[in-house]
Enzyme design. Structure first.
Site, mmCIF file in Angstrom:
data_model
loop_
_atom_site.group_PDB
_atom_site.id
_atom_site.type_symbol
_atom_site.label_atom_id
_atom_site.label_comp_id
_atom_site.label_asym_id
_atom_site.label_seq_id
_atom_site.Cartn_x
_atom_site.Cartn_y
_atom_site.Cartn_z
ATOM 1 N N CYS A 117 0.689 -1.041 0.148
ATOM 2 C CA CYS A 117 0.442 -0.360 0.277
ATOM 3 C C CYS A 117 1.127 1.281 -0.170
ATOM 4 C CB CYS A 117 -1.139 -0.151 1.155
ATOM 5 S SG CYS A 117 -1.749 -1.046 1.015
ATOM 6 N N HIS A 256 -3.165 7.394 1.646
ATOM 7 C CA HIS A 256 -3.507 5.998 1.558
ATOM 8 C C HIS A 256 -4.795 5.800 2.228
ATOM 9 C CE1 HIS A 256 -3.935 1.768 0.986
ATOM 10 N NE2 HIS A 256 -3.508 1.320 2.126
ATOM 11 N N ASN A 286 -9.967 -0.106 0.061
ATOM 12 C CA ASN A 286 -9.255 0.244 0.269
ATOM 13 C C ASN A 286 -8.136 -0.463 -1.456
ATOM 14 O OD1 ASN A 286 -5.653 -0.446 0.207
ATOM 15 N ND2 ASN A 286 -6.165 -0.976 2.285
HETATM 16 N N1 ACO Z 1 -18.202 -7.629 10.215
HETATM 17 C C1 ACO Z 1 -18.903 -8.002 11.576
HETATM 18 N N2 ACO Z 1 -18.198 -7.997 12.257
HETATM 19 C C2 ACO Z 1 -16.626 -8.137 12.518
HETATM 20 C C3 ACO Z 1 -16.143 -7.900 10.782
HETATM 21 C C4 ACO Z 1 -16.930 -7.708 10.072
HETATM 22 N N3 ACO Z 1 -16.648 -7.374 8.853
HETATM 23 N N4 ACO Z 1 -14.497 -8.152 10.954
HETATM 24 C C5 ACO Z 1 -14.885 -8.242 12.201
HETATM 25 N N5 ACO Z 1 -15.390 -8.374 13.057
HETATM 26 C C6 ACO Z 1 -15.654 -8.416 14.494
HETATM 27 C C7 ACO Z 1 -14.726 -9.115 15.882
HETATM 28 O O1 ACO Z 1 -14.300 -10.674 15.233
HETATM 29 C C8 ACO Z 1 -14.779 -8.604 16.443
HETATM 30 O O2 ACO Z 1 -15.573 -9.539 17.431
HETATM 31 P P1 ACO Z 1 -14.664 -10.229 18.526
HETATM 32 O O3 ACO Z 1 -15.499 -9.022 19.380
HETATM 33 O O4 ACO Z 1 -16.465 -10.894 19.009
HETATM 34 O O5 ACO Z 1 -13.804 -10.442 18.614
HETATM 35 C C9 ACO Z 1 -14.759 -7.628 16.265
HETATM 36 O O6 ACO Z 1 -15.882 -7.433 15.447
HETATM 37 C C10 ACO Z 1 -13.958 -6.493 16.513
HETATM 38 O O7 ACO Z 1 -12.963 -6.895 15.416
HETATM 39 P P2 ACO Z 1 -11.553 -5.676 15.274
HETATM 40 O O8 ACO Z 1 -10.637 -6.370 14.649
HETATM 41 O O9 ACO Z 1 -11.632 -5.330 16.961
HETATM 42 O O10 ACO Z 1 -12.324 -4.312 14.824
HETATM 43 P P3 ACO Z 1 -11.620 -3.096 14.444
HETATM 44 O O11 ACO Z 1 -12.393 -2.034 14.776
HETATM 45 O O12 ACO Z 1 -10.206 -3.435 14.950
HETATM 46 O O13 ACO Z 1 -12.106 -2.923 12.465
HETATM 47 C C11 ACO Z 1 -10.800 -3.360 10.645
HETATM 48 C C12 ACO Z 1 -11.541 -4.101 12.605
HETATM 49 C C13 ACO Z 1 -11.970 -2.692 9.639
HETATM 50 C C14 ACO Z 1 -9.719 -4.459 10.221
HETATM 51 C C15 ACO Z 1 -8.999 -2.505 11.770
HETATM 52 O O14 ACO Z 1 -8.949 -3.326 12.567
HETATM 53 C C16 ACO Z 1 -8.671 -1.720 10.034
HETATM 54 O O15 ACO Z 1 -8.956 -1.391 8.671
HETATM 55 N N6 ACO Z 1 -7.352 -2.241 10.837
HETATM 56 C C17 ACO Z 1 -5.974 -1.891 9.599
HETATM 57 C C18 ACO Z 1 -6.479 -2.747 8.113
HETATM 58 C C19 ACO Z 1 -5.942 -1.588 7.337
HETATM 59 O O16 ACO Z 1 -6.008 -0.997 6.894
HETATM 60 N N7 ACO Z 1 -5.620 -2.728 6.657
HETATM 61 C C20 ACO Z 1 -5.027 -2.610 5.174
HETATM 62 C C21 ACO Z 1 -3.211 -1.777 5.626
HETATM 63 S S1 ACO Z 1 -2.540 -1.863 4.336
HETATM 64 C C22 ACO Z 1 -2.061 -2.705 2.972
HETATM 65 O O17 ACO Z 1 -0.692 -2.918 3.638
HETATM 66 C C23 ACO Z 1 -2.719 -3.783 2.528
#
Ligand code: ACO
Length: 335
Positions: A117, A256, A286
């Site tokens: 990314c 990004h 993304n």
């Molecule tokens: N729908 C519903 N619930 C979900 C989903 C979904 N799509 N995905 C995860 N959950 C649940 C999880 O299982 C968890 O449940 P639990 O509490 O019962 O265990 C709960 O939601 C919270 O999960 P978290 O992972 O803590 O949620 P968070 O608020 O952190 O959001 C997310 C997750 C959106 C992935 C966030 O962490 C994020 O955006 N992280 C950065 C990811 C990113 O930017 N990646 C790309 C980087 S760039 C590259 O080079 C590819």
């Protein structure tokens, strides 16, 4: 007389998205999630998906054509192509030579850059190096990814986040004090944290796996989230200091597009007003290396980027990699 510094100057811009739209509602018909969860946690409403008939090279060529046209029909052709991608059409060879050939650019210098990314920023820096080193006068820089091909279709943690697309710019040799001149750059990595975001199998280390999930992205979302905001803010501060700009000078921050909350907290760390953020993640998701040029093109089209505005670019991605650069926005046509 003072000798002027050779700089890479942005003079063309184009972006392309595949036509197939995948909405949150459609994802929620297949996976245990909801439009409300995805929107509130990521800011994403829909993303585009390159079907099996469309590859990274196809998207890169489409965006590249638009960028070349925007640089001016009578402009000389480019003498280098730098393609930022983590999803080349084949594991080997690189895809940039195919992009150059499809665009009819002849036997030019053509190379892929893989910083996931952060790839577009690394590609801009590579192209700037070609120009500063006298290796090229005019470079097509493309960010293109079919990132949905790396996402496990059964993983609700990653399916909602990623989309496909391509964006491109043309850089030409010019002066550091011109509108559109890029730099300074801050580029960083931390490979000790590579396993926060990784496709474990299919490379030279783990060539085969009996578990199909090993061929898809494994992401530790929360840890990535924390790293992304702080690292983008750090790199941004570095380039601002080097350029002698203050945070208050920044008219637009094009970060990004990973998650709207990451952009908002980066702005908070920097002390940047939220209305300086350029955001298009709602309709793209993304798109990895394509994200910054896609956001640039949307903002340019919407009149949200004006010639002379001070623009800060920053990205974070797998690797880990991150970085920042800046420019004063140039007058562009047809982007
Ligand atoms: N729908 C519903 N619930 C979900 C989903 C979904 N799509 N995905 C995860 N959950 C649940 C999880 O299982 C968890 O449940 P639990 O509490 O019962 O265990 C709960 O939601 C919270 O999960 P978290 O992972 O803590 O949620 P968070 O608020 O952190 O959001 C997310 C997750 C959106 C992935 C966030 O962490 C994020 O955006 N992280 C950065 C990811 C990113 O930017 N990646 C790309 C980087 S760039 C590259 O080079 C590819």
């Amino acid at each position: 007389m003072e000798e002027s510094v050779v700089a890479a100057v942005l003079c063309g811009l184009g972006a392309w998205l595949p036509p197939r739209v995948l909405t949150n509602e459609e994802i929620a018909t297949r996976l245990d999630t909801s439009d409300e969860w995805i929107r509130s946690r990521t800011g994403i409403a829909e993303r585009r998906v390159a079907g099996p008939e469309m590859s990274t090279v196809d998207m890169a060529v489409a965006a590249g054509e638009l960028a070349l046209a925007s640089a001016g029909a009578d402009a000389p052709a480019v003498d280098a192509v730098v393609l930022a991608t983590a999803t080349p059409d084949q594991v080997c060879p690189a895809s940039a030579p195919q992009v150059a050939a499809r665009l009819g650019l002849g036997e030019v210098n053509a190379v892929d850059v893989n910083a996931v990314c952060s790839g577009f920023l690394y590609a801009l820096a590579t192209a700037s190096g070609f120009i500063a080193g006298g290796i090229a006068r005019r470079v097509l820089v493309v960010g293109a990814d079919a990132f949905t091909t790396l996402v496990d279709p059964d993983d609700r943690g990653t399916v909602p986040i990623f989309g496909d697309g391509a964006g491109a710019v043309v850089l030409r040799a010019g002066d550091a004090d011109e509108l559109g001149a890029l730099g300074p750059f801050a580029l960083h990595s931390d490979g000790a944290l590579a396993d926060l975001l990784m496709v474990p199998a299919g490379g030279a280390k783990q060539r085969r796996s009996d578990d199909p999930r090993d061929y898809f992205l494994d992401m530790q979302g929360q840890a990535v989230f924390r790293q992304a905001s702080t690292r983008m803010a750090e790199a941004s501060r570095t380039v601002l200091d080097q350029a002698g700009w203050t945070v208050g000078d920044v008219d637009r921050f094009i970060g990004h597009q990973a998650n709207i909350r990451i952009l908002q907290s980066t702005a908070k760390y920097l002390g940047l007003p939220q209305d300086a953020l350029v955001v298009n993640i709602e309709r793209t998701g993304n798109t990895s290396a394509a994200s910054i040029p896609l956001a640039m093109a949307d903002a340019q089209r919407d009149g949200n980027l004006m010639a002379g505005q001070k623009v800060l670019l920053s990205a974070f991605g797998a690797g880990l990699t991150w970085g920042a650069t800046l420019l004063r926005w140039p007058a562009l046509v047809g982007a």
